[in-house]
Write a protein that holds these residues in place. Structure first.
Motif, PDB file in Angstrom:
ATOM      1  N   MET A 143      -2.996 -65.646 -22.260  1.00  0.00           N
ATOM      2  CA  MET A 143      -3.494 -66.020 -20.944  1.00  0.00           C
ATOM      3  C   MET A 143      -5.013 -66.106 -21.000  1.00  0.00           C
ATOM      4  N   LYS A 144      -5.557 -67.162 -20.399  1.00  0.00           N
ATOM      5  CA  LYS A 144      -7.004 -67.386 -20.391  1.00  0.00           C
ATOM      6  C   LYS A 144      -7.421 -67.858 -19.005  1.00  0.00           C
ATOM      7  N   ILE A 145      -8.538 -67.324 -18.513  1.00  0.00           N
ATOM      8  CA  ILE A 145      -9.111 -67.747 -17.235  1.00  0.00           C
ATOM      9  C   ILE A 145     -10.567 -68.121 -17.475  1.00  0.00           C
ATOM     10  N   GLU A 146     -10.988 -69.281 -16.969  1.00  0.00           N
ATOM     11  CA  GLU A 146     -12.389 -69.689 -17.040  1.00  0.00           C
ATOM     12  C   GLU A 146     -12.954 -69.733 -15.631  1.00  0.00           C
ATOM     13  N   ILE A 147     -14.127 -69.135 -15.458  1.00  0.00           N
ATOM     14  CA  ILE A 147     -14.768 -69.059 -14.150  1.00  0.00           C
ATOM     15  C   ILE A 147     -16.238 -69.435 -14.321  1.00  0.00           C
ATOM     16  N   ILE A 148     -16.778 -70.153 -13.354  1.00  0.00           N
ATOM     17  CA  ILE A 148     -18.207 -70.456 -13.346  1.00  0.00           C
ATOM     18  C   ILE A 148     -18.896 -69.449 -12.433  1.00  0.00           C
ATOM     19  N   SER A 149     -19.876 -68.757 -12.994  1.00  0.00           N
ATOM     20  CA  SER A 149     -20.715 -67.841 -12.232  1.00  0.00           C
ATOM     21  C   SER A 149     -22.008 -68.583 -11.920  1.00  0.00           C
ATOM     22  N   ASN A 150     -22.341 -68.670 -10.642  1.00  0.00           N
ATOM     23  CA  ASN A 150     -23.537 -69.400 -10.229  1.00  0.00           C
ATOM     24  C   ASN A 150     -24.763 -68.508 -10.060  1.00  0.00           C
ATOM     25  N   ASN A 199     -19.970 -59.466  -9.216  1.00  0.00           N
ATOM     26  CA  ASN A 199     -18.705 -59.475  -8.469  1.00  0.00           C
ATOM     27  C   ASN A 199     -17.494 -59.635  -9.388  1.00  0.00           C
ATOM     28  N   LEU A 200     -17.623 -60.428 -10.448  1.00  0.00           N
ATOM     29  CA  LEU A 200     -16.524 -60.555 -11.413  1.00  0.00           C
ATOM     30  C   LEU A 200     -16.256 -59.217 -12.099  1.00  0.00           C
ATOM     31  N   GLY A 201     -17.318 -58.492 -12.424  1.00  0.00           N
ATOM     32  CA  GLY A 201     -17.156 -57.157 -12.997  1.00  0.00           C
ATOM     33  C   GLY A 201     -16.449 -56.222 -12.025  1.00  0.00           C
ATOM     34  N   LYS A 202     -16.817 -56.300 -10.751  1.00  0.00           N
ATOM     35  CA  LYS A 202     -16.160 -55.467  -9.728  1.00  0.00           C
ATOM     36  C   LYS A 202     -14.669 -55.789  -9.637  1.00  0.00           C
ATOM     37  N   ILE A 203     -14.342 -57.066  -9.654  1.00  0.00           N
ATOM     38  CA  ILE A 203     -12.940 -57.476  -9.557  1.00  0.00           C
ATOM     39  C   ILE A 203     -12.155 -56.951 -10.763  1.00  0.00           C
ATOM     40  N   LEU A 204     -12.711 -57.117 -11.966  1.00  0.00           N
ATOM     41  CA  LEU A 204     -12.018 -56.611 -13.145  1.00  0.00           C
ATOM     42  C   LEU A 204     -11.853 -55.094 -13.065  1.00  0.00           C
ATOM     43  N   GLY A 205     -12.825 -54.421 -12.473  1.00  0.00           N
ATOM     44  CA  GLY A 205     -12.755 -52.966 -12.325  1.00  0.00           C
ATOM     45  C   GLY A 205     -11.541 -52.492 -11.561  1.00  0.00           C
ATOM     46  N   LYS A 235     -26.588 -70.316 -14.183  1.00  0.00           N
ATOM     47  CA  LYS A 235     -25.139 -70.585 -14.208  1.00  0.00           C
ATOM     48  C   LYS A 235     -24.532 -70.222 -15.560  1.00  0.00           C
ATOM     49  N   ARG A 236     -23.367 -69.541 -15.511  1.00  0.00           N
ATOM     50  CA  ARG A 236     -22.660 -69.150 -16.730  1.00  0.00           C
ATOM     51  C   ARG A 236     -21.188 -69.538 -16.632  1.00  0.00           C
ATOM     52  N   LYS A 237     -20.600 -69.855 -17.767  1.00  0.00           N
ATOM     53  CA  LYS A 237     -19.144 -69.979 -17.843  1.00  0.00           C
ATOM     54  C   LYS A 237     -18.663 -68.657 -18.421  1.00  0.00           C
ATOM     55  N   ILE A 238     -17.744 -68.004 -17.701  1.00  0.00           N
ATOM     56  CA  ILE A 238     -17.197 -66.720 -18.144  1.00  0.00           C
ATOM     57  C   ILE A 238     -15.705 -66.926 -18.362  1.00  0.00           C
ATOM     58  N   THR A 239     -15.273 -66.623 -19.574  1.00  0.00           N
ATOM     59  CA  THR A 239     -13.879 -66.832 -19.957  1.00  0.00           C
ATOM     60  C   THR A 239     -13.238 -65.493 -20.288  1.00  0.00           C
ATOM     61  N   PHE A 240     -12.107 -65.232 -19.653  1.00  0.00           N
ATOM     62  CA  PHE A 240     -11.328 -64.016 -19.895  1.00  0.00           C
ATOM     63  C   PHE A 240     -10.109 -64.389 -20.729  1.00  0.00           C
ATOM     64  N   VAL A 241      -9.858 -63.632 -21.813  1.00  0.00           N
ATOM     65  CA  VAL A 241      -8.677 -63.840 -22.648  1.00  0.00           C
ATOM     66  C   VAL A 241      -7.991 -62.483 -22.801  1.00  0.00           C
ATOM     67  N   GLY A 242      -6.710 -62.430 -22.433  1.00  0.00           N
ATOM     68  CA  GLY A 242      -5.982 -61.173 -22.488  1.00  0.00           C
ATOM     69  C   GLY A 242      -4.984 -61.120 -23.628  1.00  0.00           C
ATOM     70  N   TYR A 243      -4.804 -59.931 -24.169  1.00  0.00           N
ATOM     71  CA  TYR A 243      -3.838 -59.682 -25.240  1.00  0.00           C
ATOM     72  C   TYR A 243      -2.947 -58.517 -24.831  1.00  0.00           C
ATOM     73  N   GLY A 244      -1.685 -58.582 -25.227  1.00  0.00           N
ATOM     74  CA  GLY A 244      -0.751 -57.518 -24.876  1.00  0.00           C
ATOM     75  C   GLY A 244      -0.584 -57.431 -23.368  1.00  0.00           C
ATOM     76  N   LEU A 295      -1.921 -58.766 -16.626  1.00  0.00           N
ATOM     77  CA  LEU A 295      -2.996 -58.341 -15.733  1.00  0.00           C
ATOM     78  C   LEU A 295      -3.922 -59.510 -15.401  1.00  0.00           C
ATOM     79  N   LEU A 296      -4.136 -60.407 -16.357  1.00  0.00           N
ATOM     80  CA  LEU A 296      -4.970 -61.580 -16.087  1.00  0.00           C
ATOM     81  C   LEU A 296      -4.297 -62.530 -15.109  1.00  0.00           C
ATOM     82  N   ARG A 297      -2.990 -62.614 -15.146  1.00  0.00           N
ATOM     83  CA  ARG A 297      -2.296 -63.432 -14.140  1.00  0.00           C
ATOM     84  C   ARG A 297      -2.573 -62.888 -12.738  1.00  0.00           C
ATOM     85  N   GLU A 298      -2.509 -61.551 -12.599  1.00  0.00           N
ATOM     86  CA  GLU A 298      -2.816 -60.914 -11.312  1.00  0.00           C
ATOM     87  C   GLU A 298      -4.269 -61.149 -10.934  1.00  0.00           C
TER      88      GLU A 298
END
Length: 154
Positions: free
Chosen positions: A1-8, A15-21, A131-140, A145-148
């Motif tokens: 599972m992979k999610i790509e998000i643009i941080s402006n 906020n992305l760190g808070k959400i992952l927390g 601006k940054r592209k932030i990509t999350f990749v989950g294993y196991g 959890l990334l789907r959620e």
């Protein structure tokens, strides 16, 4: 599972760190990748805030200390491998910290292996000055959890 998000902005990255927390627990491993100044430590600031680290504690990259420890809802071991070679990293015994808290590793490309089967990788890429592209990749277990997480971002 992979999610790509643009941080402006820096605020978006925090906020992305808070959400992952909201998804992490002791024993979790978060591997961070990206160039100097691309937002890795900014992301950790948001994660630390989400995990109730005292807001008076200044979250910094542990470039010289190698490991910063933050107490909050859970213990966070914030590791920076920038100044180390792969052989030196193996001698740190980072896997031992996984028994006691959450391990977040900047410059994770210095690891010879990811330490465990369930982990999340976060890649930071410059798009422009703010601006940054932030990509999350989950294993196991992090795949589910990334789907959620993805649903929570929509």
């Amino acid at each position: 599972m992979k999610i790509e998000i643009i941080s402006n902005s820096e605020k978006d990255t925090i906020n992305l760190g808070k959400i992952l927390g909201n998804f992490v627990k002791p024993g979790d491993l978060i591997l961070l990748y990206g160039e100097l100044g691309c937002g890795k430590t900014t992301f950790v600031k948001g994660l630390a805030e989400s995990l109730e680290v005292n807001p008076e504690i200044y979250i910094t990259s542990p470039s010289f200390s190698l490991i910063n420890i933050y107490e909050g809802k859970y213990v966070i071991y914030h590791v920076d491998l920038y100044r180390l070679e792969t052989a030196e990293v193996d001698d740190l015994g980072l896997w031992e910290y996984l028994n006691n808290g959450i391990v977040i590793i900047e410059w994770a490309d210095r690891l010879s292996s990811p330490l465990k089967e369930d982990y999340i990788e976060v890649f930071f890429e410059f798009l422009n000055l703010s601006k940054r592209k932030i990509t999350f990749v989950g294993y196991g277990e992090w795949q589910e959890l990334l789907r959620e997480l993805d649903l929570g971002l929509k």
